[in-house]
Design an enzyme around this catalytic site. Structure first.
Site, PDB file in Angstrom:
ATOM      1  N   GLU A 530      -0.459  -2.413 -15.281  1.00 50.78           N
ATOM      2  CA  GLU A 530      -0.796  -1.538 -14.148  1.00 50.78           C
ATOM      3  C   GLU A 530      -2.024  -0.668 -14.394  1.00 50.78           C
ATOM      4  OE1 GLU A 530       2.252  -2.125 -15.218  1.00 50.78           O
ATOM      5  OE2 GLU A 530       3.196  -3.055 -13.482  1.00 50.78           O
ATOM      6  N   HIS A 597      13.771   0.720  -8.338  1.00 51.10           N
ATOM      7  CA  HIS A 597      13.263   0.041  -7.144  1.00 51.10           C
ATOM      8  C   HIS A 597      13.501   0.870  -5.894  1.00 51.10           C
ATOM      9  CE1 HIS A 597      13.437  -3.242 -10.035  1.00 51.10           C
ATOM     10  NE2 HIS A 597      12.407  -3.708  -9.376  1.00 51.10           N
TER      11      HIS A 597
END
Ligand SMILES: Cc1ncc(C[n+]2csc(CCOP(=O)(O)OP(=O)(O)O)c2C)c(N)n1
Length: 808
Positions: A530, A597
């Site tokens: 990332e 999530h």
């Protein structure tokens, strides 16, 4: 001495005279650079400058690097690179000293206009109106940041841009000729040996090896990171040794790795020539490990290296000092005589002294002029006031400061206005006017350019309403996909990438089929990395491309947050508008299942990335409209798509790729009179669900979707709703005191809504923890429609307990 072929290597077809001039010019630059470091340290120790971190000991390798650095190339480096900046004519000695003093005038200190410490380098890629310069004509340096290793992710993108310009033939037209010459540019990185311990270094090195891009990384290896030796930094105490596995072999991808020594001018020049050739011509990443580098004055002005270096090491650093060795080599190779070198050395001292004085005078003179102006305004007040003795004392104290700063002037002026607050004196007007004007000037000096000042500022982009030709309902993800299709078709400079973004078209199919249509060069997969996905985007954007970088889930944005915060968010600010990186970060978040999530750490995000816009659309139609707006602007932004909305039906717009949702404009998605409920993103649907039920019991709620958190309600429209309802509930799924606290501060304090409240303002947020995966984790951790119902009901219960008695 070290290399009898050096003349041939360095001279190539040139006469001895030219060869000699080149060497002596380098020797002059090295001497001036060293002298600047020595004098810079004195300036700090005598209090004229606050902090100094210098490039002494790293001069000679940087001369060699500068020789192979061409127009259009980019550097992403760190605070030791002053000699390189001098050698590429990107920095004058006077500008270097202006940086040391923190001069806030961009003409005097073009790297950051006093926003960064001295030693943080950068060139101007933008004209003063924010438009691009012709980068192919400039020896570009992306603006440095202080976190060590933080230069690496951006470097990846700067190098990748060359590959993109080479392969994307659509960009080889006149329209893009300011950015690249068919991808022929190298991105040069520099890093200290100790900072190779950082994860960002390894992530970048691996990614560049995978991508095979023209990235040339130099490690200046002086054996220490401040006081900590290589023994504690690097396995085997040798970075090129442990990088050997990255060496390309046969047909494999990988690196070319070179080793050289920081004091060996001739070998350095040869090494860089070879390294740059393979890097530029073959688009292969290269590592140059420059060993035996010294640091004659120690790490910085904050301490002395005698505390941690042995006597032997200190003596070795004297014996193997690059300047001394270069001098010996010049004499032994009969390039110049001792006397000739002496002339250069003496002249270097004088040039540096003169530059230092000129920089100091240029820095101090305007402040002294302000002191004089204000002291005259104070004189006038003094003459009229009963407190003349106290005023005279303050004035004389101000005048006695030999090296004043603007704070001293402001403090004195404010003290005087406070002392005379009960007196009605005509002379006070001019003094308070001066304070107001100074505020404006100092805003420009210290607070401007958090965002673009160009005519492409995102807030200036004209909105365009979404249109519908027919009432066709499609999945939200199809709207995004078709909008990305329109974008890729319209803008050849757009490229979209991330984990699973390429072949399968994204984990939620928002890019379905687009790699097939536009090719791997435009829509592609990256590794799981990332930080460097964002760094890659920053570098690409700095070279005129328009990356849309995807972070798979909002929860994993944390891995990228450091680079977003330290690098991307500060690009415009830290250069005072000299550079920009209009990156669009695409992610999805808020609500799904489990700890990783369904995160919505919005308070953390918005408070760490001021300088980047944050869009929180409630559905994919709005999200697509934000992409369209941002692509017309030159600013970075984060768009968080609502994770649970990809399969929900939305009406299909007919002007995809065109309609534009404005930033900072909330939308009232349900009208009401009793309570104003402010929310955003996935919470909008929850709010609407609750509001419909509340309507059944005669409670009318106005629901306002913020749409963007940064900027926040530019036209202060929320307060208008509160004026009518006199009640406020902020709904957000961050932790208590997270984004809801920010929203409250904006509405109550900035918009002044507290004046219109008849009930206590309330926030409804998630629990302090993230939701568990268990099926009810969401219900018991995040605000549900029931919670919204109860929160609104309880507000109304307090207003009218008879009509709304306690339920539970
Ligand atoms: C992320 C981060 N951690 C710590 C620091 C503090 N710091 C500044 S320079 C430095 C040492 C860097 O050593 P090295 O990379 O070898 O470069 P050198 O200064 O020796 O050239 C440290 C720890 C920092 N600037 N950034």
């Amino acid at each position: 001495m070290q290399n009898k072929d050096s003349k041939a290597t360095l001279s190539k077809e040139i006469s001895f005279e030219e060869f000699k001039n080149t060497i002596l010019n380098d020797y002059r630059i090295a001497n001036e650079s060293r002298e600047a470091s020595l004098m810079g340290r004195r300036e700090v120790l005598t209090g004229k400058a606050k902090f100094g971190i210098f490039g002494d000991g790293k001069e000679i390798p940087q001369l060699a690097m500068a020789k192979v650095f061409k127009g259009g190339d980019f550097r992403s480096g760190y605070y030791r690179d002053q000699t390189f900046m001098f050698a590429t004519d990107n920095l004058t000695l006077q500008q270097w000293f202006s940086g040391l003093y923190g001069h806030t005038d961009a003409d005097a200190e073009p790297m950051s206009a006093g926003r960064q410490m001295g030693g943080h380098f950068g060139t101007r890629t933008l004209n003063t109106d924010g438009s691009w310069k012709n980068l192919t004509q400039i020896k570009n340096s992306s603006a440095d940041i202080s976190p060590t290793g933080g230069q690496m992710p951006r470097l990846l993108g700067l190098a990748m841009a060359s590959k993109h310009y080479k392969l994307n033939t659509e960009l080889q037209s006149e329209a893009f000729s300011n950015f690249s010459n068919k991808g022929n540019e190298i991105a040069f990185g520099t890093i200290g040996d100790a900072s190779t311990s950082e994860g960002l270094f390894w992530e970048t090195i691996n990614a560049a090896g995978v991508m095979q891009i023209p990235m040339l990384v130099s490690v200046w290896d002086d054996g220490h990171g401040i006081s900590v030796p290589k023994k504690y930094q690097t396995t085997k105490e040798n970075i090129s040794e442990i990088l050997k596995g990255f060496q390309r072999e046969g047909d494999s991808n990988g690196y070319e790795i070179f080793k050289t020594k920081g004091w060996d001018y001739a070998h350095l020049c040869e090494t860089y020539e070879k390294a740059a050739k393979v890097c530029r011509e073959q688009h292969v990443p290269v590592l140059v490990h420059v060993e035996e580098v010294t640091q004659p004055q120690g790490h910085s002005t904050s301490g002395s290296h005698e505390r941690y270096k042995s006597k032997e090491r200190l003596q070795w650093e004297v014996d193997f000092d690059g300047l001394k060795k270069m001098r010996e080599w010049i004499i032994e190779s009969a390039i110049a005589t001792t006397d000739e070198l002496l002339v250069i050395e003496v002249a270097a001292k004088k040039s540096v002294r003169d530059a230092k004085s000129a920089a100091w005078n240029a820095y101090l003179t305007p402040i002294k002029i302000e002191v004089k102006e204000v002291s005259e305004l104070i004189d006038a007040v003094e003459k009229q006031s009963e407190h003349s003795a106290s005023i005279a004392k303050i004035k004389n104290e101000l005048l006695s400061i030999t090296e004043p700063i603007r704070k001293d002037i402001n403090v004195a002026a404010k003290k005087i206005l406070r002392i005379t607050r009960l007196e009605n004196l005509s002379a006070k007007t001019k003094l308070s006017d001066w304070i107001s004007e100074s505020k404006i000037a100092n805003y420009d000096r210290y607070s401007s350019y958090l965002h673009s000042h160009s005519n492409l500022n995102a807030l200036g982009i004209k909105p365009l309403a979404v249109e519908y030709k027919e009432d066709k309902q499609v999945d939200g993800r199809e709207i995004l996909r078709d909008n990305f299709d329109a974008i890729l078709n319209k803008y050849p400079q757009v490229l979209i990438f991330g984990e699973d973004s390429g072949k399968i078209g994204g984990v939620n199919q928002g890019l379905e089929g687009l790699q097939d249509k536009y090719g791997e060069i435009r829509v592609f997969d990256t590794g799981i990395r990332e930080s460097t996905i964002i760094g890659q985007a920053i570098g690409l954007a700095m070279r005129g491309l328009r990356p849309i970088a995807e972070i798979q889930y909002l929860d994993y944005l944390l891995y990228a947050l450091q680079i977003m915060s330290d690098d991307l968010a500060t690009v415009q600010y830290r250069t005072k508008g000299a550079q920009k990186a209009p990156v669009i970060i695409r992610t999805r978040g808020h609500r799904l299942e489990g700890i990783w999530h369904s995160g919505s750490p919005m308070g953390m995000i918005i408070n760490s990335i001021r300088g980047i816009y944050v869009c929180v659309p409630r559905n994919m139609t709005q999200a697509a409209g934000f992409y369209n707006t941002l692509l017309c602007s030159d600013e970075p932004a984060l768009i968080i798509e609502p994770l649970n909305g990809y399969r929900l039906k939305e009406k299909q717009p007919s002007n995809l790729g065109e309609y534009k949702v404005p930033l900072g404009i909330p939308e009232t998605i349900h009208s009401g009179n009793d309570v104003t409920l402010v929310t955003y993103g996935s919470c909008c649907r929850i709010a609407l669900e609750a509001v419909e039920k509340l309507q059944e019991i005669d409670i009318s709620v106005e629901v306002i979707d913020l749409q963007t958190l940064l900027p926040f309600d530019n036209n202060a429209t929320i307060v208008e709703s509160v004026k009518r309802t006199n009640r406020l509930l902020v709904l957000d799924e961050d932790v208590p005191g997270g984004a809801s606290a920010y929203i409250m501060q904006k509405i109550l304090e900035e918009q002044g809504a507290y004046k219109h409240l008849d009930s206590e303002p309330k926030t409804l947020s998630a629990k302090d923890h993230r939701p568990a995966y268990g099926s009810d984790g969401d219900y018991f951790s995040k605000p549900s429609a029931d919670d919204v119902y109860d929160a609104v009901y309880n507000i109304m219960h307090e207003v009218n307990p008879a009509k709304f008695p306690r339920i539970y």
